[in-house]
Write a protein that holds these residues in place. Sequence first.
Motif, PDB file in Angstrom:
ATOM      1  N   GLY A  40     109.899 -12.220  45.834  1.00  0.00           N
ATOM      2  CA  GLY A  40     110.282 -12.520  46.803  1.00  0.00           C
ATOM      3  C   GLY A  40     109.074 -12.716  48.166  1.00  0.00           C
ATOM      4  O   GLY A  40     108.580 -14.078  47.405  1.00  0.00           O
ATOM      5  N   ARG A  41     108.894 -12.286  48.838  1.00  0.00           N
ATOM      6  CA  ARG A  41     107.713 -12.602  50.545  1.00  0.00           C
ATOM      7  C   ARG A  41     106.829 -11.045  49.578  1.00  0.00           C
ATOM      8  O   ARG A  41     106.105 -10.826  50.454  1.00  0.00           O
ATOM      9  CB  ARG A  41     108.578 -11.694  51.590  1.00  0.00           C
ATOM     10  CG  ARG A  41     108.912 -10.725  51.788  1.00  0.00           C
ATOM     11  CD  ARG A  41     109.669 -10.255  52.704  1.00  0.00           C
ATOM     12  NE  ARG A  41     108.514 -10.679  54.108  1.00  0.00           N
ATOM     13  CZ  ARG A  41     108.757 -10.670  55.139  1.00  0.00           C
ATOM     14  NH1 ARG A  41     110.198 -11.003  55.885  1.00  0.00           N
ATOM     15  NH2 ARG A  41     107.706 -10.911  56.490  1.00  0.00           N
ATOM     16  N   GLY A  87     111.817  -6.154  47.891  1.00  0.00           N
ATOM     17  CA  GLY A  87     110.920  -4.917  48.506  1.00  0.00           C
ATOM     18  C   GLY A  87     110.545  -3.644  48.670  1.00  0.00           C
ATOM     19  O   GLY A  87     110.483  -3.094  48.120  1.00  0.00           O
ATOM     20  N   SER A  88     112.373  -3.393  48.129  1.00  0.00           N
ATOM     21  CA  SER A  88     112.702  -1.981  48.086  1.00  0.00           C
ATOM     22  C   SER A  88     112.295  -1.290  46.861  1.00  0.00           C
ATOM     23  O   SER A  88     112.557  -0.333  46.905  1.00  0.00           O
ATOM     24  CB  SER A  88     114.096  -1.883  48.253  1.00  0.00           C
ATOM     25  OG  SER A  88     115.166  -2.538  47.329  1.00  0.00           O
ATOM     26  N   ARG A  89     111.940  -1.782  46.025  1.00  0.00           N
ATOM     27  CA  ARG A  89     111.843  -0.966  44.987  1.00  0.00           C
ATOM     28  C   ARG A  89     110.746  -1.295  44.446  1.00  0.00           C
ATOM     29  O   ARG A  89     110.361  -3.113  43.599  1.00  0.00           O
ATOM     30  CB  ARG A  89     112.892  -1.218  43.210  1.00  0.00           C
ATOM     31  CG  ARG A  89     114.508  -0.997  43.929  1.00  0.00           C
ATOM     32  CD  ARG A  89     115.608  -1.173  42.952  1.00  0.00           C
ATOM     33  NE  ARG A  89     116.792  -0.544  43.538  1.00  0.00           N
ATOM     34  CZ  ARG A  89     117.626  -0.140  43.139  1.00  0.00           C
ATOM     35  NH1 ARG A  89     117.893  -0.740  41.360  1.00  0.00           N
ATOM     36  NH2 ARG A  89     119.077   0.864  43.228  1.00  0.00           N
ATOM     37  N   ARG A 106     111.415   4.064  44.481  1.00  0.00           N
ATOM     38  CA  ARG A 106     112.055   2.995  46.030  1.00  0.00           C
ATOM     39  C   ARG A 106     111.799   3.336  47.627  1.00  0.00           C
ATOM     40  O   ARG A 106     111.650   4.539  48.046  1.00  0.00           O
ATOM     41  CB  ARG A 106     113.897   4.462  46.098  1.00  0.00           C
ATOM     42  CG  ARG A 106     114.836   3.884  44.846  1.00  0.00           C
ATOM     43  CD  ARG A 106     115.649   4.674  44.866  1.00  0.00           C
ATOM     44  NE  ARG A 106     116.214   5.137  43.584  1.00  0.00           N
ATOM     45  CZ  ARG A 106     117.403   4.574  42.737  1.00  0.00           C
ATOM     46  NH1 ARG A 106     118.063   2.632  43.762  1.00  0.00           N
ATOM     47  NH2 ARG A 106     117.296   4.644  41.662  1.00  0.00           N
ATOM     48  N   ARG A 107     111.436   2.476  48.169  1.00  0.00           N
ATOM     49  CA  ARG A 107     110.925   2.963  49.812  1.00  0.00           C
ATOM     50  C   ARG A 107     112.004   3.126  50.720  1.00  0.00           C
ATOM     51  O   ARG A 107     111.629   3.845  51.972  1.00  0.00           O
ATOM     52  CB  ARG A 107     110.030   1.062  49.969  1.00  0.00           C
ATOM     53  CG  ARG A 107     109.004   0.756  49.163  1.00  0.00           C
ATOM     54  CD  ARG A 107     107.843  -0.503  49.401  1.00  0.00           C
ATOM     55  NE  ARG A 107     108.188  -0.819  50.468  1.00  0.00           N
ATOM     56  CZ  ARG A 107     108.578  -1.409  51.663  1.00  0.00           C
ATOM     57  NH1 ARG A 107     108.793  -3.010  51.730  1.00  0.00           N
ATOM     58  NH2 ARG A 107     108.232  -1.643  52.757  1.00  0.00           N
ATOM     59  N   GLY A 132     115.952  -6.296  41.544  1.00  0.00           N
ATOM     60  CA  GLY A 132     116.128  -4.353  40.519  1.00  0.00           C
ATOM     61  C   GLY A 132     117.242  -3.594  40.218  1.00  0.00           C
ATOM     62  O   GLY A 132     117.162  -2.226  40.242  1.00  0.00           O
ATOM     63  N   ARG A 133     117.711  -4.665  39.560  1.00  0.00           N
ATOM     64  CA  ARG A 133     118.936  -3.634  38.797  1.00  0.00           C
ATOM     65  C   ARG A 133     118.974  -3.280  37.662  1.00  0.00           C
ATOM     66  O   ARG A 133     119.821  -2.339  36.665  1.00  0.00           O
ATOM     67  CB  ARG A 133     120.456  -4.622  38.624  1.00  0.00           C
ATOM     68  CG  ARG A 133     121.076  -4.681  40.318  1.00  0.00           C
ATOM     69  CD  ARG A 133     122.105  -5.525  40.609  1.00  0.00           C
ATOM     70  NE  ARG A 133     122.594  -5.727  41.345  1.00  0.00           N
ATOM     71  CZ  ARG A 133     123.130  -6.550  41.754  1.00  0.00           C
ATOM     72  NH1 ARG A 133     124.334  -7.200  40.732  1.00  0.00           N
ATOM     73  NH2 ARG A 133     123.803  -6.874  42.985  1.00  0.00           N
ATOM     74  N   GLU A 134     117.511  -3.845  37.074  1.00  0.00           N
ATOM     75  CA  GLU A 134     117.298  -3.576  35.399  1.00  0.00           C
ATOM     76  C   GLU A 134     115.834  -3.415  35.784  1.00  0.00           C
ATOM     77  O   GLU A 134     115.153  -4.706  35.882  1.00  0.00           O
ATOM     78  CB  GLU A 134     118.008  -4.899  34.453  1.00  0.00           C
ATOM     79  CG  GLU A 134     118.054  -4.365  33.261  1.00  0.00           C
ATOM     80  CD  GLU A 134     118.300  -5.670  32.221  1.00  0.00           C
ATOM     81  OE1 GLU A 134     119.347  -5.234  31.442  1.00  0.00           O
ATOM     82  OE2 GLU A 134     118.698  -6.802  32.832  1.00  0.00           O
ATOM     83  N   ILE A 135     115.092  -3.302  34.412  1.00  0.00           N
ATOM     84  CA  ILE A 135     113.814  -2.633  34.442  1.00  0.00           C
ATOM     85  C   ILE A 135     113.676  -3.310  32.644  1.00  0.00           C
ATOM     86  O   ILE A 135     114.376  -2.403  31.558  1.00  0.00           O
ATOM     87  CB  ILE A 135     113.205  -1.415  34.359  1.00  0.00           C
ATOM     88  CG1 ILE A 135     113.713  -1.343  35.534  1.00  0.00           C
ATOM     89  CG2 ILE A 135     111.865  -1.808  34.044  1.00  0.00           C
ATOM     90  CD1 ILE A 135     112.746   0.513  35.817  1.00  0.00           C
TER      91      ILE A 135
END
Lengths: 153, 152
Positions: A40-41, A87-89, A106-107, A132-135
């Motif tokens: 993303g950004r 950018g949240s995780r 988690r920001r 952000g749903r899987e690592i």
Amino acid sequence: MAAGLAALLSGCLGPGPMPMQGLNRSLAEQGSQGEPSLSGRWLALIANRQGRDRVELVDVERQRPVPLPGLNRPDALPLSVSVSADGSRLAVVRQREGRTELVLHRRTVMSSEPIRMEPEGVPRRATLRADGREIAVEVSRGGLVQVDLIAVP
Amino acid sequence: MGRQADRQDPALSGNGQWLASLVEREGTPAVLLQEQPSGRRIPLPQLRGLTPHRSPSLSWNGRYLALLVQQGPRRLAVVEDRARGRLHRLQLPAGLELERLSLAPDGRRLAVAAVAQGRSQVRLFDLSGFLEPDLPPAWAVRGAPAVSGEAP
């Protein structure tokens, strides 16, 4: 064969990547960095500040760093970082108290949650899916290096 | 049975359908692209002969696979466009010893970590001049107008 390979490669040149001069200049002024993750950004990376490695997050569109309260700790050494597209995780592999651990930061709540390897193993690198749903985690386990996929709520 | 091969440096596409990782092939790291969850292997013929591979990175729908490859003494950044079957060789500034890369999921930007003059540094490049965006499916528009005959 070499000629064929060269033709294959040179046939796809066209316009090239354009350096993002302003941001690159700003990054160059800030010391050494590595382990970039672009989504993303957001650009996450590991930067060395006054002899200490720390995770940093940069808003690429605004060309400025974003604070990460609750993530960097004086007793932890980050090894790998990955950021989600919103950018949240951030998924971070770090060494702390003699162990290597994977945490999901988690920001929105400014907290980092350890993620256990099952079966037990040592995480070495982690990549967060853009949503952000899987690592995807590179794990050293019993003398073998494997990849685990871990769903995160 | 032989020993299971090490698998390293995973990367997921934004939609989770594709997983790239590095496996040892004849003693050299080479990228393996698989569909999830089936594990079906996707051939990448354009990357043959350019090993060792490093630092794979996938776009949102897996159209683009960016990675570092070796061509003779040089380490190069390339992007394979799987939709068009083309390999883009990225012309980056000379003198950079490339260490890692990260492709933005939409394919519009690339970050590289490279050593130059003894110092590791991250640089960003805009790829929008030659890569079409690889975007997630559109979100449904909320608040659709009422169908004719229905109460608003």
